[in-house]
Design a protein around this motif. Structure first.
Motif, PDB file in Angstrom:
ATOM      1  N   HIS A 194     -11.391 -28.916 -33.007  1.00  0.00           N
ATOM      2  CA  HIS A 194     -12.249 -29.699 -33.901  1.00  0.00           C
ATOM      3  C   HIS A 194     -13.076 -30.765 -33.174  1.00  0.00           C
ATOM      4  O   HIS A 194     -13.913 -31.428 -33.800  1.00  0.00           O
ATOM      5  CB  HIS A 194     -11.407 -30.347 -35.001  1.00  0.00           C
ATOM      6  N   THR A 195     -12.844 -30.937 -31.886  1.00  0.00           N
ATOM      7  CA  THR A 195     -13.661 -31.879 -31.103  1.00  0.00           C
ATOM      8  C   THR A 195     -14.268 -31.155 -29.903  1.00  0.00           C
ATOM      9  O   THR A 195     -15.396 -30.677 -29.945  1.00  0.00           O
ATOM     10  CB  THR A 195     -12.822 -33.084 -30.645  1.00  0.00           C
ATOM     11  N   THR A 196     -13.486 -31.049 -28.826  1.00  0.00           N
ATOM     12  CA  THR A 196     -13.991 -30.417 -27.606  1.00  0.00           C
ATOM     13  C   THR A 196     -14.372 -28.957 -27.821  1.00  0.00           C
ATOM     14  O   THR A 196     -15.414 -28.493 -27.331  1.00  0.00           O
ATOM     15  CB  THR A 196     -12.941 -30.508 -26.483  1.00  0.00           C
ATOM     16  N   GLY A 197     -13.538 -28.228 -28.544  1.00  0.00           N
ATOM     17  CA  GLY A 197     -13.774 -26.799 -28.751  1.00  0.00           C
ATOM     18  C   GLY A 197     -15.093 -26.505 -29.436  1.00  0.00           C
ATOM     19  O   GLY A 197     -15.923 -25.734 -28.934  1.00  0.00           O
ATOM     20  N   ILE A 198     -15.301 -27.114 -30.599  1.00  0.00           N
ATOM     21  CA  ILE A 198     -16.531 -26.851 -31.350  1.00  0.00           C
ATOM     22  C   ILE A 198     -17.733 -27.442 -30.629  1.00  0.00           C
ATOM     23  O   ILE A 198     -18.850 -26.907 -30.703  1.00  0.00           O
ATOM     24  CB  ILE A 198     -16.409 -27.415 -32.795  1.00  0.00           C
TER      25      ILE A 198
END
Length: 494
Positions: A194-198
């Protein structure tokens, strides 16, 4: 039609004719086979093509600790001043703005690596602009230009392109630090989706979108890529796919207009901070490991100061000349003998814009190659540049929008700009090792040392030494030999 309406129509006609005569006098439209409508449309097209700098420049310079809002206004005003000077003074349709690459050198090399304050970096840019102006009105600029071999000029552009692309991949969270290999690809298994991934996924999507638009030949491709990627991110935040986490550096990417005037007021306050920084000697501090080692005017005595000054000057000087030559050839502004009429005026406008930009609070202002977009529309005179200047000023009042644009949206634009700059590699003569190897050393050193200055110095030193050793000293200009000695002393005294 009533008599009153007829009078109004005649008055409007006279005013329009008067304005046309004024524009004709200033820009010599007839002589340049131009018309007002085309010039205005070309100005809009050029602005749209260059406007991405309003989102990218504050993001890059903020890494040095500069207030992002202040940099945004400084970027818009520096672009407006530079473009207006080019239009009125040189009568060319070239648009100026704080340059990419040199702003990365400003933040990541001068401030973060070398330890100087951003205030001192602005001072260096200011002085570089003054020197550039002096050289622009004398014959010295041609001598300095001719002393640098063409292979190194092309290598500098390529190296900056690689450096920009590397920074873009870092800002997009695609490339991260790695203990084993120094850098590596982000690990999706351990990253918070929900932060780095997206964030990473949106960067990949943005690169594909921007590349597709550019491949279709759309002039505003970079700007379209930025906004398309940003809108995808906004939808991701609305539907809970992207979750802001300020503690980890992930902020909301939805612009807030509830406190629009408050945001605008704060932005102008930050602008005041950047404007006053240049004239505060107490802020010109150089530190090593947190310990202040020099301050104030004593910095002017250090070799580092001249290295930084030369790096700013070198990139600005040759980037401007290259852009002027390239766009002028496309627009047919070059004379039959290969010279550019009013070249000194164009170079002077660029130099003044650099110093003015430093006073306002931004890195080196330079002529943008995207000016070719306006030329493609039919731009022939400075009216195009004046139009773009007016649009840059109007952009200031949309600060909440531009300042909310995240780095995953600007990273794709940076990546594609890096690609555009890397295309200069085709101009290097790889059949001559004495030219090609120094060029390779120059361009590969920039991203690997995280320093444009080191890349330039390694390129100059290797070019001089290799050619002297193989007996080709005659092709090495004496100015290049002097620079080599200067750069070697710099490393010896580190």
């Amino acid at each position: 039609m009533s008599e009153k309406k007829k009078k109004v129509k005649r008055w409007a006609g006279r005013e329009l004719k008067r304005e046309s005569l004024i524009l004709e006098k200033f820009f010599r439209l007839t002589e340049n086979k131009a018309d007002i409508t085309t010039e205005l449309l070309a100005g809009v097209a050029t602005f749209i093509t260059v406007a991405y700098i309003l989102a990218v420049n504050p993001d890059i310079l903020a890494a040095s600790g500069m207030p992002k809002g202040g940099v945004f206004i400084a970027t818009a005003l520096a672009a407006a001043v530079g473009s207006a000077l080019m239009g009125f003074f040189a009568n060319y349709p070239f648009v100026l703005a704080p340059g990419l690459g040199i702003n990365a050198f400003f933040s990541y090399t001068v401030v973060l690596m070398m330890g100087y304050s951003w205030q001192f970096a602005l001072l260096t840019v200011f002085i570089e602009g003054i020197i550039f102006l002096v050289l622009s009105v004398t014959s010295i600029r041609e001598k300095l230009f001719n002393s640098i071999p063409f292979s190194l000029k092309a290598a500098v552009a390529v190296g900056i392109g690689l450096f920009i692309a590397f920074i873009a991949l870092q800002g997009g969270k695609i490339i991260v630090s790695n203990e084993a290999t120094l850098v590596g690809l982000v690990d999706f298994r351990s990253a918070d989706f929900h932060t780095t991934g997206i964030w990473t996924i949106l960067t990949f999507a943005g690169i594909l979108i921007t590349a597709t638009v550019i491949a279709k030949g759309i002039h505003a491709g970079l700007l379209i890529g930025i906004f398309a990627t940003w809108f995808l991110g906004i939808f991701a935040e609305i539907f809970g796919i992207y979750v802001p986490n300020p503690e980890q550096g992930f902020y909301s990417i939805i612009p807030h207009f509830k406190n629009y005037f408050g945001t605008l007021s704060n932005t102008f306050n930050e602008f005041g901070v950047t404007c006053g920084a240049l004239f505060n000697p107490d802020s010109w501090t150089h530190s090593e490991n947190g310990v202040v080692v020099s301050q104030g005017f004593s910095l002017l005595k250090s070799i580092d100061f001249f290295i930084v000054l030369f790096a700013f000057f070198f990139v600005d000087f040759f980037d401007t000349l290259g852009t002027l030559i390239g766009v002028s050839l496309k627009g047919g502004f070059m004379g039959k003998d290969g010279t550019l009429p009013r070249a000194s005026r164009a170079l002077s406008a660029d130099a003044i814009a650099t110093s003015v930009g430093a006073v306002l609070g931004t890195s080196t202002t330079t002529t943008f190659v995207e000016s070719a977009a306006g030329v493609a529309v039919g731009a022939r005179t400075g009216l195009t540049a004046i139009t773009a200047a007016g649009l840059f000023v109007s952009a200031i009042f949309f600060a909440p929008i531009f300042l909310a644009i995240p780095s995953f949206a600007t990273a794709p634009a940076l990546f594609v700009v890096g690609f555009i700059m890397v295309t200069a590699v085709s101009k290097i003569n790889f059949n001559d090792a004495s030219e090609a190897i120094p060029a390779f050393i120059c361009m590969i050193s920039m991203p690997l040392t995280y320093s444009i200055a080191d890349g330039i110095m390694f390129g100059v030193i290797s070019y001089t030494l290799i050619n002297i050793v193989i007996g080709k000293i005659r092709k090495v200009h004496w100015l290049l030999i002097a620079l080599t000695v200067f750069f070697m002393l710099k490393y010896i005294m580190l």
